[in-house]
Write a protein that holds these residues in place. Structure first.
Motif, PDB file in Angstrom:
ATOM      1  N   ASP A   1      28.249  42.730  30.089  1.00  0.00           N
ATOM      2  CA  ASP A   1      27.983  41.847  28.484  1.00  0.00           C
ATOM      3  C   ASP A   1      28.845  42.403  27.497  1.00  0.00           C
ATOM      4  OD1 ASP A   1      26.091  40.637  30.119  1.00  0.00           O
ATOM      5  OD2 ASP A   1      24.317  41.569  28.698  1.00  0.00           O
ATOM      6  N   PRO A   2      29.233  41.416  26.611  1.00  0.00           N
ATOM      7  CA  PRO A   2      30.122  41.710  25.422  1.00  0.00           C
ATOM      8  C   PRO A   2      29.535  42.817  24.551  1.00  0.00           C
ATOM      9  CG  PRO A   2      29.290  39.756  25.308  1.00  0.00           C
ATOM     10  CD  PRO A   2      28.793  39.985  26.332  1.00  0.00           C
ATOM     11  N   LEU A   3      30.387  43.456  23.692  1.00  0.00           N
ATOM     12  CA  LEU A   3      29.931  44.365  22.796  1.00  0.00           C
ATOM     13  C   LEU A   3      30.137  44.061  21.301  1.00  0.00           C
ATOM     14  CD1 LEU A   3      31.739  47.733  23.896  1.00  0.00           C
ATOM     15  CD2 LEU A   3      29.330  47.044  23.989  1.00  0.00           C
ATOM     16  N   THR A   4      29.112  44.102  20.324  1.00  0.00           N
ATOM     17  CA  THR A   4      29.183  43.717  19.082  1.00  0.00           C
ATOM     18  C   THR A   4      28.784  44.848  18.327  1.00  0.00           C
ATOM     19  OG1 THR A   4      28.643  41.303  19.277  1.00  0.00           O
ATOM     20  CG2 THR A   4      28.178  42.369  17.170  1.00  0.00           C
ATOM     21  N   VAL A   5      29.782  45.340  17.308  1.00  0.00           N
ATOM     22  CA  VAL A   5      29.811  46.701  16.612  1.00  0.00           C
ATOM     23  C   VAL A   5      29.982  46.277  15.258  1.00  0.00           C
ATOM     24  CG1 VAL A   5      30.480  48.891  16.558  1.00  0.00           C
ATOM     25  CG2 VAL A   5      30.854  47.677  18.695  1.00  0.00           C
ATOM     26  N   THR A   6      29.027  46.771  14.295  1.00  0.00           N
ATOM     27  CA  THR A   6      29.141  46.551  12.741  1.00  0.00           C
ATOM     28  C   THR A   6      29.291  48.263  12.414  1.00  0.00           C
ATOM     29  OG1 THR A   6      26.700  46.443  12.834  1.00  0.00           O
ATOM     30  CG2 THR A   6      28.041  44.496  12.653  1.00  0.00           C
ATOM     31  N   LEU A   7      30.346  48.625  11.829  1.00  0.00           N
ATOM     32  CA  LEU A   7      30.493  49.873  11.032  1.00  0.00           C
ATOM     33  C   LEU A   7      30.530  49.827   9.592  1.00  0.00           C
ATOM     34  CD1 LEU A   7      33.088  50.873  13.446  1.00  0.00           C
ATOM     35  CD2 LEU A   7      30.429  51.381  13.816  1.00  0.00           C
TER      36      LEU A   7
ATOM     37  N   ILE B   1      37.656  51.441  25.025  1.00  0.00           N
ATOM     38  CA  ILE B   1      37.000  51.950  25.930  1.00  0.00           C
ATOM     39  C   ILE B   1      35.580  52.336  25.801  1.00  0.00           C
ATOM     40  CG2 ILE B   1      36.643  54.085  27.627  1.00  0.00           C
ATOM     41  CD1 ILE B   1      38.768  52.371  28.610  1.00  0.00           C
ATOM     42  N   LEU B   2      34.747  52.132  26.537  1.00  0.00           N
ATOM     43  CA  LEU B   2      33.002  52.738  26.079  1.00  0.00           C
ATOM     44  C   LEU B   2      33.016  53.691  27.055  1.00  0.00           C
ATOM     45  CD1 LEU B   2      30.786  51.841  24.316  1.00  0.00           C
ATOM     46  CD2 LEU B   2      29.753  50.809  26.530  1.00  0.00           C
ATOM     47  N   LEU B   3      32.583  54.746  26.626  1.00  0.00           N
ATOM     48  CA  LEU B   3      32.176  56.116  27.383  1.00  0.00           C
ATOM     49  C   LEU B   3      30.617  55.979  27.333  1.00  0.00           C
ATOM     50  CD1 LEU B   3      34.685  58.748  25.703  1.00  0.00           C
ATOM     51  CD2 LEU B   3      35.120  57.311  27.263  1.00  0.00           C
TER      52      LEU B   3
ATOM     53  N   LEU C   1      15.371  53.179  42.498  1.00  0.00           N
ATOM     54  CA  LEU C   1      16.346  52.798  41.404  1.00  0.00           C
ATOM     55  C   LEU C   1      16.099  53.453  40.315  1.00  0.00           C
ATOM     56  CD1 LEU C   1      18.293  49.606  40.839  1.00  0.00           C
ATOM     57  CD2 LEU C   1      17.643  51.000  38.812  1.00  0.00           C
ATOM     58  N   ASP C   2      16.602  54.655  39.609  1.00  0.00           N
ATOM     59  CA  ASP C   2      16.246  55.159  38.322  1.00  0.00           C
ATOM     60  C   ASP C   2      17.571  55.622  37.872  1.00  0.00           C
ATOM     61  OD1 ASP C   2      15.107  56.759  36.445  1.00  0.00           O
ATOM     62  OD2 ASP C   2      13.674  57.694  37.843  1.00  0.00           O
ATOM     63  N   THR C   3      17.932  54.817  37.119  1.00  0.00           N
ATOM     64  CA  THR C   3      19.380  55.302  36.244  1.00  0.00           C
ATOM     65  C   THR C   3      19.243  54.998  34.811  1.00  0.00           C
ATOM     66  OG1 THR C   3      20.639  53.982  38.230  1.00  0.00           O
ATOM     67  CG2 THR C   3      21.518  54.309  35.877  1.00  0.00           C
ATOM     68  N   THR C   4      19.611  56.296  34.224  1.00  0.00           N
ATOM     69  CA  THR C   4      19.764  56.251  32.615  1.00  0.00           C
ATOM     70  C   THR C   4      21.004  56.315  32.093  1.00  0.00           C
ATOM     71  OG1 THR C   4      17.686  57.594  32.572  1.00  0.00           O
ATOM     72  CG2 THR C   4      19.103  57.774  30.602  1.00  0.00           C
ATOM     73  N   VAL C   5      21.433  55.348  31.139  1.00  0.00           N
ATOM     74  CA  VAL C   5      22.839  55.310  30.355  1.00  0.00           C
ATOM     75  C   VAL C   5      22.275  55.587  28.985  1.00  0.00           C
ATOM     76  CG1 VAL C   5      23.869  53.495  31.986  1.00  0.00           C
ATOM     77  CG2 VAL C   5      22.362  52.896  30.067  1.00  0.00           C
ATOM     78  N   ALA C   6      23.279  56.543  28.667  1.00  0.00           N
ATOM     79  CA  ALA C   6      23.034  57.061  26.961  1.00  0.00           C
ATOM     80  C   ALA C   6      24.294  57.483  26.234  1.00  0.00           C
ATOM     81  CB  ALA C   6      22.180  58.540  27.180  1.00  0.00           C
ATOM     82  N   ASN C   7      24.115  57.610  24.972  1.00  0.00           N
ATOM     83  CA  ASN C   7      25.025  58.032  24.037  1.00  0.00           C
ATOM     84  C   ASN C   7      26.486  57.310  24.332  1.00  0.00           C
ATOM     85  OD1 ASN C   7      23.386  60.237  23.644  1.00  0.00           O
ATOM     86  ND2 ASN C   7      23.888  61.306  25.311  1.00  0.00           N
ATOM     87  N   PRO C   8      26.500  56.205  24.059  1.00  0.00           N
ATOM     88  CA  PRO C   8      27.653  55.428  23.836  1.00  0.00           C
ATOM     89  C   PRO C   8      28.878  55.929  22.875  1.00  0.00           C
ATOM     90  CG  PRO C   8      25.887  54.065  23.908  1.00  0.00           C
ATOM     91  CD  PRO C   8      25.340  55.321  23.442  1.00  0.00           C
ATOM     92  N   VAL C   9      30.130  56.114  23.358  1.00  0.00           N
ATOM     93  CA  VAL C   9      31.189  56.378  22.613  1.00  0.00           C
ATOM     94  C   VAL C   9      32.213  55.283  22.619  1.00  0.00           C
ATOM     95  CG1 VAL C   9      32.696  57.907  21.934  1.00  0.00           C
ATOM     96  CG2 VAL C   9      30.747  58.884  22.902  1.00  0.00           C
ATOM     97  N   LEU C  10      32.501  54.601  21.598  1.00  0.00           N
ATOM     98  CA  LEU C  10      33.475  53.628  21.529  1.00  0.00           C
ATOM     99  C   LEU C  10      34.908  54.201  21.133  1.00  0.00           C
ATOM    100  CD1 LEU C  10      34.369  50.708  21.728  1.00  0.00           C
ATOM    101  CD2 LEU C  10      33.846  50.320  19.419  1.00  0.00           C
ATOM    102  N   VAL C  11      35.827  54.269  21.871  1.00  0.00           N
ATOM    103  CA  VAL C  11      37.181  54.432  21.704  1.00  0.00           C
ATOM    104  C   VAL C  11      37.987  53.001  21.352  1.00  0.00           C
ATOM    105  CG1 VAL C  11      39.173  55.893  22.342  1.00  0.00           C
ATOM    106  CG2 VAL C  11      36.891  56.641  23.172  1.00  0.00           C
TER     107      VAL C  11
ATOM    108  N   SER D   1      37.356  56.813  17.034  1.00  0.00           N
ATOM    109  CA  SER D   1      36.314  56.827  18.052  1.00  0.00           C
ATOM    110  C   SER D   1      35.049  56.972  17.168  1.00  0.00           C
ATOM    111  CB  SER D   1      36.491  57.771  19.157  1.00  0.00           C
ATOM    112  OG  SER D   1      36.454  59.087  18.425  1.00  0.00           O
ATOM    113  N   VAL D   2      33.861  56.100  17.699  1.00  0.00           N
ATOM    114  CA  VAL D   2      32.595  56.439  16.857  1.00  0.00           C
ATOM    115  C   VAL D   2      31.684  56.501  18.185  1.00  0.00           C
ATOM    116  CG1 VAL D   2      30.758  55.106  15.602  1.00  0.00           C
ATOM    117  CG2 VAL D   2      33.454  54.478  15.525  1.00  0.00           C
ATOM    118  N   SER D   3      30.855  57.602  17.881  1.00  0.00           N
ATOM    119  CA  SER D   3      29.790  57.740  18.893  1.00  0.00           C
ATOM    120  C   SER D   3      28.208  57.326  18.468  1.00  0.00           C
ATOM    121  CB  SER D   3      29.562  59.322  18.958  1.00  0.00           C
ATOM    122  OG  SER D   3      29.295  59.929  17.792  1.00  0.00           O
ATOM    123  N   PHE D   4      27.571  57.023  19.399  1.00  0.00           N
ATOM    124  CA  PHE D   4      26.189  56.143  18.883  1.00  0.00           C
ATOM    125  C   PHE D   4      25.318  56.867  19.733  1.00  0.00           C
ATOM    126  CE2 PHE D   4      29.528  53.250  18.678  1.00  0.00           C
ATOM    127  CZ  PHE D   4      29.243  52.354  17.472  1.00  0.00           C
TER     128      PHE D   4
END
Length: 242
Positions: free
Chosen positions: A187-193, A121-123, A103-113, A87-90
């Motif tokens: 939408d699709p995810l693109t990740v570079t680590l 899974i994206l948390l 409408l007032d929604t905040t999404v934060a701190n993604p974690v890719l498992v 897993s990686v946290s962002f």
């Protein structure tokens, strides 16, 4: 006399321990840096930006936006590419507002498992009122299923890449973000680590046996303990004879 005996025993135990035990690397590849690029959901952005919602989005806490994607910098994590796992946290947050604040929604701190079966899974942390006025506050909700089929997670020049992995909203995601039903495409995810010079000779993440017929680490420690007991017995006999 006693001090000499203790020093002899300590030296014997250190000599009996395997040379690599003290410097053994934790399993998998440690993430030094990286970024998760994701547009959230294109149709939702178009709705927010349109004349009906007349809203906007703002980024904070390290997240950035460059049309059409948000970027979240990696904070920490480990990934084992062999049977993909880890897993990686962002860091970062995106706040969507519209309809004059209804409408007032905040999404934060993604974690890719990452899972060995080729799925992910994206948390997400999700907070804010829904369009119906209900307040939502969830932490590390299993927001998206991530399809990692066909993704090669083997590092190339020290970099692991996930390229445009398809995503769908989970049941928990639909509860946290009820604007869409579970199973809706996001939408699709693109990740570079960046994992640098990653040593994959250790144990895979989530296992307690070494891959490829290696010897589990506990065998070395059992052997070291046996040698240590032998040294103790020998030293006691030597002392008694003196």
């Amino acid at each position: 006399m006693r001090r000499t005996l203790v020093l002899l025993l300590a030296a014997g135990l250190l000599a009996a321990a395997p040379a690599g035990a003290a410097s053994a690397q934790a399993p998998g590849c440690e993430v030094a840096s990286g970024v998760l690029s994701w547009g959230f959901k294109e149709s939702f952005r178009a709705y927010i930006d349109g004349s009906i919602a007349n809203g906007e989005w703002t980024v904070a806490d390290g997240a950035t936006y460059d049309t059409p994607t948000f970027a979240f910098p990696a904070e920490k994590g480990r990934v084992d590419p062999r049977d993909p796992n880890g897993s990686v946290s962002f860091a970062g947050s995106v706040r969507f507002t519209g309809h004059g604040g209804i409408l007032d929604t905040t999404v934060a701190n993604p974690v890719l498992v990452v899972r060995p079966d080729g799925t992910g899974i994206l948390l997400l942390d999700v907070s804010g009122p829904t369009m119906e006025g209900d307040e939502v506050t969830v932490t590390e909700a299993e927001f998206l299923d991530v399809d990692l089929t066909g993704q090669n997670l083997t590092p190339v020049d020290g970099v692991i890449t996930i390229d445009a992995a398809p995503t769908t909203l989970t049941e928990d995601g639909a509860v946290a973000f009820p604007n869409y039903e579970a199973g809706s495409e996001f939408d699709p995810l693109t990740v570079t680590l960046d994992v640098g010079d990653c040593d994959l000779t250790g144990q895979p993440i989530g296992t307690d046996t070494v891959a490829d017929g290696g010897i589990p680490p506990y065998v070395f420690y059992i052997g070291a303990g046996a040698v240590g007991l032998g040294l103790i017995a020998g030293a006691l006999i030597w002392r008694r004879r003196r």
